[in-house]
Design a protein around this motif. Structure first.
Motif, PDB file in Angstrom:
ATOM      1  N   GLN A  84      -4.057  -2.335   2.929  1.00 42.61           N
ATOM      2  CA  GLN A  84      -5.010  -1.735   1.994  1.00 42.61           C
ATOM      3  C   GLN A  84      -4.435  -1.603   0.584  1.00 42.61           C
ATOM      4  O   GLN A  84      -4.695  -0.622  -0.111  1.00 42.61           O
ATOM      5  N   THR A  85      -3.648  -2.599   0.170  1.00 44.28           N
ATOM      6  CA  THR A  85      -3.061  -2.550  -1.172  1.00 44.28           C
ATOM      7  C   THR A  85      -4.128  -2.404  -2.250  1.00 44.28           C
ATOM      8  O   THR A  85      -3.980  -1.592  -3.181  1.00 44.28           O
ATOM      9  N   GLU A 142      -7.657   3.681  -5.808  1.00 47.29           N
ATOM     10  CA  GLU A 142      -7.621   5.137  -5.674  1.00 47.29           C
ATOM     11  C   GLU A 142      -6.575   5.764  -6.599  1.00 47.29           C
ATOM     12  O   GLU A 142      -6.843   6.753  -7.281  1.00 47.29           O
ATOM     13  N   ALA A 143      -5.384   5.145  -6.632  1.00 47.32           N
ATOM     14  CA  ALA A 143      -4.319   5.680  -7.477  1.00 47.32           C
ATOM     15  C   ALA A 143      -4.682   5.560  -8.952  1.00 47.32           C
ATOM     16  O   ALA A 143      -4.403   6.461  -9.757  1.00 47.32           O
ATOM     17  N   GLN A 155      -7.285  -1.201  -2.105  1.00 51.84           N
ATOM     18  CA  GLN A 155      -7.959   0.094  -2.096  1.00 51.84           C
ATOM     19  C   GLN A 155      -7.035   1.213  -2.580  1.00 51.84           C
ATOM     20  O   GLN A 155      -7.459   2.096  -3.333  1.00 51.84           O
ATOM     21  N   ARG A 156      -5.790   1.161  -2.146  1.00 48.72           N
ATOM     22  CA  ARG A 156      -4.848   2.201  -2.580  1.00 48.72           C
ATOM     23  C   ARG A 156      -4.602   2.101  -4.074  1.00 48.72           C
ATOM     24  O   ARG A 156      -4.422   3.127  -4.748  1.00 48.72           O
ATOM     25  N   SER A 157      -4.601   0.915  -4.618  1.00 48.86           N
ATOM     26  CA  SER A 157      -4.424   0.737  -6.059  1.00 48.86           C
ATOM     27  C   SER A 157      -5.592   1.327  -6.831  1.00 48.86           C
ATOM     28  O   SER A 157      -5.408   2.012  -7.853  1.00 48.86           O
ATOM     29  N   GLU A 191       0.813  -1.215   0.000  1.00 44.20           N
ATOM     30  CA  GLU A 191       0.000   0.000   0.000  1.00 44.20           C
ATOM     31  C   GLU A 191       0.851   1.271   0.000  1.00 44.20           C
ATOM     32  O   GLU A 191       0.402   2.313  -0.492  1.00 44.20           O
ATOM     33  N   GLU A 192       2.078   1.198   0.499  1.00 42.60           N
ATOM     34  CA  GLU A 192       2.918   2.393   0.568  1.00 42.60           C
ATOM     35  C   GLU A 192       3.670   2.658  -0.740  1.00 42.60           C
ATOM     36  O   GLU A 192       4.131   3.774  -0.964  1.00 42.60           O
ATOM     37  N   ALA A 203       1.175   3.222  -5.379  1.00 42.45           N
ATOM     38  CA  ALA A 203       0.771   4.458  -6.057  1.00 42.45           C
ATOM     39  C   ALA A 203       1.940   5.062  -6.832  1.00 42.45           C
ATOM     40  O   ALA A 203       1.776   5.545  -7.967  1.00 42.45           O
TER      41      ALA A 203
END
Length: 423
Positions: free
Chosen positions: A132-133, A139-140, A135-137, A101-102, A105
């Motif tokens: 949250q990999t 969103e990005a 969800q972050r993907s 997740e970090e 993006a």
């Protein structure tokens, strides 16, 4: 030009290049053996003649043979110009993720910045992440306006994640990218151009993976030059013979149909190694494109570095078990993969003879490492210099810079003079 006629460059076939390179290598071997006879005699008095030959062969003969072969191959290498400069074929990029997740993006942002005329589809595979990999993907992907799809692989294992993604790939070509690997803005363009230029039976093109965290510490800086010179020279030589032995999962392009034909990625520690060798067994070709550059993070702690090297070694053993060198249909590949059978022997000699001999030589005891050992160093120096010239040209075209580190280069020179890394 001669009058109105262009000057034709003389073409040297791959077979002739191979014969010239192997001939040069054996001439060097014969010369080395002749000049090393006093060394063999002196070390044989301290041990036995047999042990002396085993040690000196591992320190000088075999590394000299392989280094001289690589040198001549690099000198004869001429990368064919791209037939298609601005490809437009759609491609799919697969990113297998576990708790990323970090970083995801940032990786996606470099895909967005690609200078490429074709459509780029992105598949992020959440491989049983606990963060949250996914969800972050998503969103990005929305922020960057990427054609992005997130799928899930419940079974752990990178090979499972990649195979889940392969099921939904619809493009003729697919790129695999590690979640911590950043693409140069021309990487996709160049790797696709290479496979479109290559013969029709080409199944993969390995990109050039370099180090992006080299300023972290000394260990990372050592790996920066290992990737920049050592691994790159091996891949370039292998690519010239149309058989790059590892289309690494960190950044490589594959033909989707061939991937599915061989059953996708195998259940193995070195899934990319075994996959490449299976494709080569199908009488397909694998190339290397030095202009297709990506930057990855390398281990900065020794324990992680050791584990990575162990995985690579185990992956190579898995490859040798899955596809024996003599099962490869292309003669060049049979020889290149067969060389890996010597790696345990070279590693043992390097660990238990070269390193102790270097320490003894420092205190004035030249029993193992002596003046004759220097015969290998000019070869390693020449090999590194040739590739440095090539890499410098590549970096200039890509508007990248090289940070000179003489001490690091000297250490890599010593390393490459004795151990050949076929990664």
């Amino acid at each position: 030009m001669i009058g109105n006629k262009p000057i034709k460059k003389h073409y040297i076939s791959i077979n002739k290049k191979f014969i010239l390179s192997i001939t040069f290598a054996f001439i060097w071997l014969i010369i080395s053996i002749y000049f090393s006879l006093p060394w063999v005699h002196d070390l044989g008095v301290l041990t036995t003649p047999f042990i002396a030959v085993v040690i000196i062969a591992g320190i000088g003969y075999v590394p000299g043979l392989t280094n001289s072969f690589i040198i001549m191959s690099l000198l004869l290498d001429r990368q064919p110009k791209f037939k298609t400069i601005d490809p437009e074929v759609p491609i799919t990029i697969i990113i297998a993720c576990y708790n990323e997740e970090e970083t995801i993006a940032n990786t996606l942002s470099y895909i967005k910045n690609q200078i490429y005329d074709g459509e780029i589809k992105v598949i992020v595979v959440d491989n049983a992440s606990t963060d949250q990999t996914d969800q972050r993907s998503i969103e990005a992907g929305e922020e960057l306006e990427l054609n992005l799809q997130v799928i899930y692989a419940k079974e752990p294992g990178k090979f499972n994640a990649l195979n889940e993604a392969l099921k939904v790939v619809e493009t003729d070509y697919v790129i695999t990218l590690d979640a911590d690997t950043l693409l140069h803005k021309l990487a996709v363009k160049h790797v696709v151009s290479r496979i479109l230029t290559a013969p029709a039976d080409t199944c993969a093109v390995a990109g050039s993976v370099l180090v992006r965290n080299s300023r972290q510490n000394l260990l990372a800086r050592l790996q920066e030059w290992e990737y920049f010179l050592g691994i790159a020279s091996i891949k370039r030589m292998q690519g010239m013979y149309q058989g790059t032995l590892v289309a690494q999962g960190a950044f490589s392009l594959y033909t989707t149909d061939i991937l599915k034909q061989v059953g996708g990625w195998p259940d193995a520690i070195g899934e990319d190694i075994v996959l490449t060798w299976k494709m080569l067994r199908e009488n397909k070709r694998v190339y290397f494109e030095p202009m297709a550059v990506a930057f990855t993070e390398v281990p900065s702690k020794f324990i992680h570095f050791y584990r990575q090297k162990s995985r690579w070694a185990r992956g190579m053993i898995e490859g040798l078990k899955a596809v024996k060198p003599w099962e490869q249909p292309i003669k060049y590949i049979r020889i290149l993969t067969g060389i890996n059978l010597l790696m345990p022997y070279l590693d043992i000699v390097y660990t238990f003879a070269w390193i102790p001999g270097l320490v003894l030589a420092f205190f004035g005891f030249f029993w193992i490492i002596g003046p004759m050992t220097l015969l290998v160093l000019p070869l390693a120096l020449l090999q590194n210099y040739i590739l440095y010239v090539y890499q410098k040209k590549v970096f200039k075209e890509l508007n990248l810079s090289i940070r000179p580190r003489l001490f690091i280069l000297f250490v890599i020179l010593l390393r490459n003079s004795n151990v050949i890394v076929f990664r």
